[in-house]
Scaffold this active site. Sequence first.
Site, PDB file in Angstrom:
ATOM      1  CG  ASP A 266      -6.181   0.634  -0.489  1.00 46.23           C
ATOM      2  OD1 ASP A 266      -5.396   1.619  -0.452  1.00 46.23           O
ATOM      3  OD2 ASP A 266      -6.170  -0.261   0.380  1.00 46.23           O
TER       4      ASP A 266
ATOM      5  CB  SER B 127      -0.957  -0.035   1.195  1.00 46.36           C
ATOM      6  OG  SER B 127      -1.924   0.971   1.124  1.00 46.36           O
TER       7      SER B 127
END
Length: 450
Positions: A244, A100
């Site tokens: 995301d 991430s």
Amino acid sequence: MGALFGTDGVRGLANEELSPELAFKLGRAGAFVLQEETGARALVIGRDTRLSGDMLEAALVAGICSVGVDVIRVGVLPTPAIAYLSRAPEAGGGVVISASHNPYEDNGIKFFGANGYKLPDRLEDRIEHLVLTAGGALPTPSGIGVGRVREMPDAMERYVRFACGTGPSDLAGLKIVVDCANGAAYQVAPQVLGRLGASVVPLFDTPDGTNINAGCGSTHPHVLQQAVPAEGADLGLAFDGDADRLIAVDEHGRLVDGDHLLVICGRHMRRHGRLAGNTMVVTVMSNLGLHLALREAGIRVLQTKVGDRYVLEEMLRSGCCLGGEQSGHIIFTEYNTTGDGIITALQLLKVMRETGRPLSQLAAQMERLPQLLENVRVRDRNAVMSSPALWEAIARYEHGLNGEGRILVRPSGTEPLVRVMAEARNETLLTKVVEELVRVVTEIDRQQAG
């Protein structure tokens, strides 16, 4: 959280904490559990742009195939794209190789079920148990029983078509600067926005394996903030490494964080009767200004601990269709099963199109109270958090805020950090409180180290 799985899968320094050997074991155990639970015959595998992605993918693929489950490789794609593709008829779940927003040296592995949702704690615990204790007892088929590897050549196009169908049909006339974080969105995000007619100015869209999140993306939006007014753009969009999450920038170069995005989208959905139960889910990190703005609009707020998985759990439990975090993890359950930066961007653009208002005016619906967050690196975050001295200090400084602010101290779910956050109307007092608590945390960590 267990010995391996944190709040967002397994993460660590690639080739050390997250080694190919561990990736192989996770592949074996994860595929076995998903096959046993849902009858999965194939898993979709995608990754971000980190240098270690190829290495870990090879090990993971070998592990999955070794228990008789096929692999469908899709290459570099955002995490939410893998969640979407995990629901494809030919798939029985998915795996993402990404850390991430972390630096490129780190990497991670997280699983999705055939329904596109991240695995519940129960299944992650089972996978972890098999990895740590019983990996050798898993099946080892031979001959035609071994899993096969195939590609999904149209994987990106499938997700692009899906994403385009969730937002406004025409973005012609809008100029958008897009910070791709040199990550998984570097092709997809400009393609989606361009296909809908927007004029796209891409930034940080040349990944080299080591520059993901490096001075760019949703955690480092300063370049984007300068670029938007310089380009005369209508807004800027910043994704993180696996796309995301989303942070926006208005036409003047001002940040529009996840709290603002939730207020903008939530109030618009409420006005048009599309906010289920007139209720939203946020975390304890959300700014007090969000609560005031939503209360003013007649929107009820449910709170969870930090982590998009906890937000989603509460959304599913309570039937909410919108929830998220200040960091930019926003979940629209009408469209996807996880936080999706591109879907969030399209919903924001839909509000702009339907209201005809610039982002600066939409963001003004929420007044952000001064908030200060400091990350303190420690040796043992859980030991620090269990110290009575820390909680005594928190109570003392909270009392000093006189009911006009709040303090939140919590451990990171993915890194050796203790996060010290406070909000107060008085910025001088706010700075003093955070500085003192950082000092307390540092001293406790030093004493515990002996």
